[in-house]
Design an enzyme around this catalytic site. Sequence first.
Site, short mmCIF file in Angstrom:
data_model
loop_
_atom_site.label_atom_id
_atom_site.label_comp_id
_atom_site.label_asym_id
_atom_site.label_seq_id
_atom_site.Cartn_x
_atom_site.Cartn_y
_atom_site.Cartn_z
N ASN A 46 -10.18 -0.13 0.22
CA ASN A 46 -8.72 -0.09 0.14
C ASN A 46 -8.28 -0.64 -1.22
O ASN A 46 -8.30 -1.85 -1.44
CB ASN A 46 -8.14 -0.92 1.29
CG ASN A 46 -6.62 -0.92 1.33
OD1 ASN A 46 -5.96 -0.43 0.42
ND2 ASN A 46 -6.06 -1.48 2.38
N CYS A 70 0.81 -1.24 0.00
CA CYS A 70 0.00 0.00 0.00
C CYS A 70 0.84 1.28 0.00
O CYS A 70 0.30 2.36 -0.23
CB CYS A 70 -0.96 0.00 1.18
SG CYS A 70 -2.09 -1.38 1.14
N HIS A 130 -3.33 7.19 2.84
CA HIS A 130 -3.75 5.90 2.29
C HIS A 130 -5.09 5.52 2.91
O HIS A 130 -5.33 5.76 4.10
CB HIS A 130 -2.67 4.85 2.63
CG HIS A 130 -3.11 3.45 2.35
ND1 HIS A 130 -3.58 3.05 1.12
CD2 HIS A 130 -3.14 2.34 3.15
CE1 HIS A 130 -3.88 1.76 1.18
NE2 HIS A 130 -3.63 1.30 2.39
O1 UT7 Z 1 -3.72 -1.40 3.64
C1 UT7 Z 1 -2.67 -1.45 4.56
C2 UT7 Z 1 -2.71 -2.58 5.50
N1 UT7 Z 1 -3.98 -2.91 6.06
C3 UT7 Z 1 -4.58 -2.18 7.04
O2 UT7 Z 1 -4.14 -1.12 7.40
C4 UT7 Z 1 -5.79 -2.80 7.71
C5 UT7 Z 1 -5.62 -2.75 9.22
N2 UT7 Z 1 -6.64 -3.52 9.93
C6 UT7 Z 1 -7.95 -3.16 9.97
O3 UT7 Z 1 -8.36 -2.22 9.32
C7 UT7 Z 1 -8.86 -3.93 10.90
O4 UT7 Z 1 -8.08 -4.77 11.72
C8 UT7 Z 1 -9.95 -4.78 10.17
C9 UT7 Z 1 -10.99 -3.86 9.55
C10 UT7 Z 1 -9.33 -5.65 9.10
C11 UT7 Z 1 -10.67 -5.65 11.20
O5 UT7 Z 1 -11.23 -4.83 12.22
P1 UT7 Z 1 -10.93 -5.11 13.78
O6 UT7 Z 1 -11.67 -4.09 14.53
O7 UT7 Z 1 -9.44 -5.17 13.97
O8 UT7 Z 1 -11.60 -6.51 13.98
P2 UT7 Z 1 -10.97 -7.88 14.52
O9 UT7 Z 1 -10.28 -8.59 13.40
O10 UT7 Z 1 -10.22 -7.65 15.77
O11 UT7 Z 1 -12.29 -8.66 14.91
C12 UT7 Z 1 -13.15 -8.22 15.97
C13 UT7 Z 1 -14.38 -9.12 15.99
C14 UT7 Z 1 -14.05 -10.60 15.97
O12 UT7 Z 1 -15.07 -11.26 16.70
P3 UT7 Z 1 -14.81 -11.74 18.20
O13 UT7 Z 1 -13.62 -12.65 18.16
O14 UT7 Z 1 -14.55 -10.48 18.99
O15 UT7 Z 1 -16.09 -12.41 18.57
C15 UT7 Z 1 -14.18 -10.96 14.53
O16 UT7 Z 1 -14.47 -12.32 14.33
O17 UT7 Z 1 -15.15 -8.86 14.81
C16 UT7 Z 1 -15.32 -10.07 14.10
N3 UT7 Z 1 -15.30 -9.78 12.68
C17 UT7 Z 1 -16.39 -9.46 11.99
N4 UT7 Z 1 -17.68 -9.36 12.31
C18 UT7 Z 1 -18.55 -8.98 11.34
C19 UT7 Z 1 -14.20 -9.72 11.86
N5 UT7 Z 1 -14.59 -9.36 10.62
C20 UT7 Z 1 -15.94 -9.20 10.67
C21 UT7 Z 1 -16.89 -8.84 9.72
N6 UT7 Z 1 -18.18 -8.73 10.09
N7 UT7 Z 1 -16.56 -8.56 8.43
#
Ligand code: UT7
Length: 332
Positions: free
Chosen positions: A286, A116, A256
Amino acid sequence: MSKITAAITAVNGYVPDYVLTNQELSTMVDTNDEWITSRTGIKERRILKGEGLGTSDLAVPAVMGLLKKRGIGAEEIDLIIFCTTTPDMPFPATANSFAHKIGAVNAWGFDMQAACSGFVFGLATGAQFIETGMHKKVLIVGADKMSSIVDYQDRATCIIFGDGAGAALLEPSTEGYGIIDSILKSDGSGIPFLNMKAGGSIKPATHETIDAREHYAYQEGKTVFKFAVTSMADVAAEVMERNNLTADDIAWLVPHQANKRIIDATASRTGVCEDKVVINIEKYGNTTNATIPLCLWEWEDKFKKGDNIILAAFGGGFTWGSMYLKWAYDTK
Ligand code: UT7
């Protein structure tokens, strides 16, 4: 003789027609519009549909539009730096197929792989060829068909990515416009958290790698988020401090577009107020190498000659960086 700087003299972008909404994603994986919107700020993203089409096909309309705006032909381009994480093929470079498609018969080119951060790395690299006087017209393309490597069974990853392309033309300025400074960084200890495991020389494609879904982008979102949120914000603040710029001096911050919460943290760390932050993540998600040029394209009419603009990026590798540039032209 006055110093030569590398000025952006034209920008353009392209996104494919198909709109993949949060609603449609919720029919593919266990997710919903409320979760995606509140965690990422994304409402929809564009997807390139059609057999036999790759990343270079996204870049062609973006660059043909750029050449038309600037009133020049493709044969006038000296160098193409094609920034992508989803090349048309592992080799040869997409810069080659792309140059052939647009008729850039006098250009040489290469691909830039910095995930990115690619477009910012590409601009910084291209600027060197302008500043030394080696070239007069350097095209920096940022394009990705992320849908070709996104696992639409992985709900934590598939919701953020989309397809798109953007480009900027660099030309010499003797009036001090263009790229003034950049700070670029990379740290390979980030590899385990954002990668594609198979298809490279360590793990060539086999039936097993395909069954294990190792040809898709893998991301440990939370870890990447933690690094992104501090690194992108810190490096943007660092480039401002190094150039004695306060938030009041900045006309636009162009970050970004990976997650609205990362963008907000960068704005807050640099002190740049919300109405000066360029954000289109809700429409495109993204698009990896394309996010920053798509922002430049969409905001081009608002930029004024002499505006101080800060670009900031973070991506797989990890890679990150920030650039200070002085906008070189008015559109009206
Ligand atoms: O482009 C350059 C590099 N990339 C980035 O900069 C991306 C950086 N990361 C992020 O933007 C975020 O980490 C994400 C958007 C990818 C994920 O968001 P998060 O707030 O970090 O969620 P998480 O992965 O910690 O998941 C939290 C909860 C989990 O459930 P439990 O374990 O708390 O019950 C996940 O299973 O949310 C759940 N979850 C979802 N629920 C509904 C993960 N994805 C989803 C989803 N819909 N799509």
